[in-house]
Motif scaffolding. Structure first.
Motif, PDB file in Angstrom:
ATOM      1  N   ALA A 195       0.819  -1.216   0.000  1.00  0.00           N
ATOM      2  CA  ALA A 195       0.000   0.000   0.000  1.00  0.00           C
ATOM      3  C   ALA A 195       0.852   1.266   0.000  1.00  0.00           C
ATOM      4  N   GLY A 196       2.187   1.106   0.056  1.00  0.00           N
ATOM      5  CA  GLY A 196       3.061   2.269   0.152  1.00  0.00           C
ATOM      6  C   GLY A 196       2.837   3.058   1.438  1.00  0.00           C
ATOM      7  N   PHE A 197       2.401   2.361   2.498  1.00  0.00           N
ATOM      8  CA  PHE A 197       1.987   2.999   3.756  1.00  0.00           C
ATOM      9  C   PHE A 197       3.193   3.145   4.683  1.00  0.00           C
ATOM     10  N   THR A 198       3.492   4.373   5.067  1.00  0.00           N
ATOM     11  CA  THR A 198       4.734   4.643   5.798  1.00  0.00           C
ATOM     12  C   THR A 198       4.523   4.635   7.312  1.00  0.00           C
ATOM     13  N   LYS A 199       5.651   4.687   8.015  1.00  0.00           N
ATOM     14  CA  LYS A 199       5.599   4.758   9.470  1.00  0.00           C
ATOM     15  C   LYS A 199       4.911   6.045   9.937  1.00  0.00           C
ATOM     16  N   ALA A 200       5.140   7.151   9.223  1.00  0.00           N
ATOM     17  CA  ALA A 200       4.457   8.407   9.567  1.00  0.00           C
ATOM     18  C   ALA A 200       2.939   8.210   9.504  1.00  0.00           C
ATOM     19  N   GLU A 201       2.475   7.448   8.511  1.00  0.00           N
ATOM     20  CA  GLU A 201       1.031   7.208   8.383  1.00  0.00           C
ATOM     21  C   GLU A 201       0.514   6.305   9.501  1.00  0.00           C
ATOM     22  N   VAL A 202       1.348   5.354   9.947  1.00  0.00           N
ATOM     23  CA  VAL A 202       0.980   4.514  11.094  1.00  0.00           C
ATOM     24  C   VAL A 202       0.761   5.394  12.324  1.00  0.00           C
ATOM     25  N   LEU A 203       1.713   6.301  12.578  1.00  0.00           N
ATOM     26  CA  LEU A 203       1.608   7.184  13.744  1.00  0.00           C
ATOM     27  C   LEU A 203       0.396   8.113  13.621  1.00  0.00           C
ATOM     28  N   HIS A 204       0.165   8.609  12.404  1.00  0.00           N
ATOM     29  CA  HIS A 204      -0.997   9.476  12.178  1.00  0.00           C
ATOM     30  C   HIS A 204      -2.297   8.713  12.441  1.00  0.00           C
TER      31      HIS A 204
END
Length: 293
Positions: A25-34
């Motif tokens: 999904a191209g889902f980053t760690k920043a997006e996890v935290l968000h």
């Protein structure tokens, strides 16, 4: 240097924000935290006062995945910890009580798993859980049939049930209970699993016999044991996509005709929370907890 975020007056170090954790999904760690910051209002009440086990996947689901039950090295002194009984003695575990602790824990990149009891009262279960696990070609659609049967059966004993996706293939049925030990909730859950198999022999298994699994739903009640944990509501899962263990309405369970209808990704949760609030909120209301017969 890891960037430092100020969260409710606490300094939280956040690392590797650009790392892609979910390549599909191209889902980053920043997006996890968000994501965790966004759902904190509904997630925190389900973590509060509960020892947390972390299923960590710091390099994404394709990297090393491992359980961390003890307080990790470097845990800030302001994160609450508690002594928890184990088979051999006891160990100190994390208790996520507030938003700074949640963001610190989310930075570890982990699924959140909790016991069916609160710290301070490990001998008293306040939850009962059934993990409905489909053996292919069965899917969550068949799990929904079993969940509806369990809901009615629990209601006969005056116990109100709620459902969430596992965030993987299955469904979790949960209820708030009081006045019972983990041993008693485990026995009761086994009685209902056996009853479900008797009522729906073509659909349900109460034992994890691998050879019998295909096409059936295994009603796993083992997570009621005092030392076992279950994926918490709203936790992200270590899967190819950023899937969430998402609370669902009984209308959604009744209306489920294809597996895709009950798949929820991180981005689906904010609109759902706006629409429904916390569908598992009643589990937190001690007045609504049922007594086992």
């Amino acid at each position: 240097m890891a960037p430092i975020a100020e969260v409710e007056g606490r300094r939280v170090a956040l690392s590797h924000l650009e790392k892609v954790l979910y390549p599909a999904a191209g889902f980053t760690k920043a997006e996890v935290l968000h994501y965790y910051a966004t759902v904190a209002g509904v997630l925190l009440p389900h973590l509060r006062d509960r020892a947390v086990s972390f299923l960590r996947y710091p390099d994404g689901p394709d990297g090393q995945v491992f359980f961390a039950r003890n307080v990790p090295p470097g845990t800030p002194e302001w994160v609450t910890t508690a002594e928890v009984p184990r088979l051999e003695g006891s160990s100190r575990t994390v208790v996520v009580q507030d938003l700074p602790s949640l963001m610190w824990a989310a930075n570890l990149v982990a699924e959140f798993h909790t016991h069916q009891w609160r710290v301070g009262a490990p001998e008293e279960a306040d939850r009962i859980v059934f993990d409905l696990d489909p053996g292919p070609p069965a899917t969550v659609v068949q799990c929904c049939e079993v969940a509806l049967w369990l809901r009615e059966r629990l209601a006969v004993d005056g116990i109100e049930a709620y459902a969430k996706t596992s965030g993987s293939k299955g469904l979790h049925v949960l209820a708030a209970v009081r006045g019972a030990s983990p041993e008693r909730t485990s026995e009761y859950a086994k009685e209902l699993a056996v009853e479900a198999e008797r009522a729906m022999p073509r659909l349900v298994l109460h034992r994890m016999t691998r050879s019998l699994r295909p096409g059936k739903v295994f009603v796993d009640r083992s997570q009621n044991a005092a030392r076992k944990t279950t994926a918490a509501p709203y936790t992200l899962r270590a899967r190819a996509e950023p899937l969430v263990s998402a609370p669902v309405t009984w209308e959604e369970v009744e209306g489920c005709r294809s597996p895709g209808q009950l798949v929820f990704r991180a981005e689906d949760l904010a609109p759902r929370v706006r629409e429904f609030g916390d569908l598992l909120g009643p589990l937190l209301d001690a007045e609504r907890a049922g007594r086992l017969p």
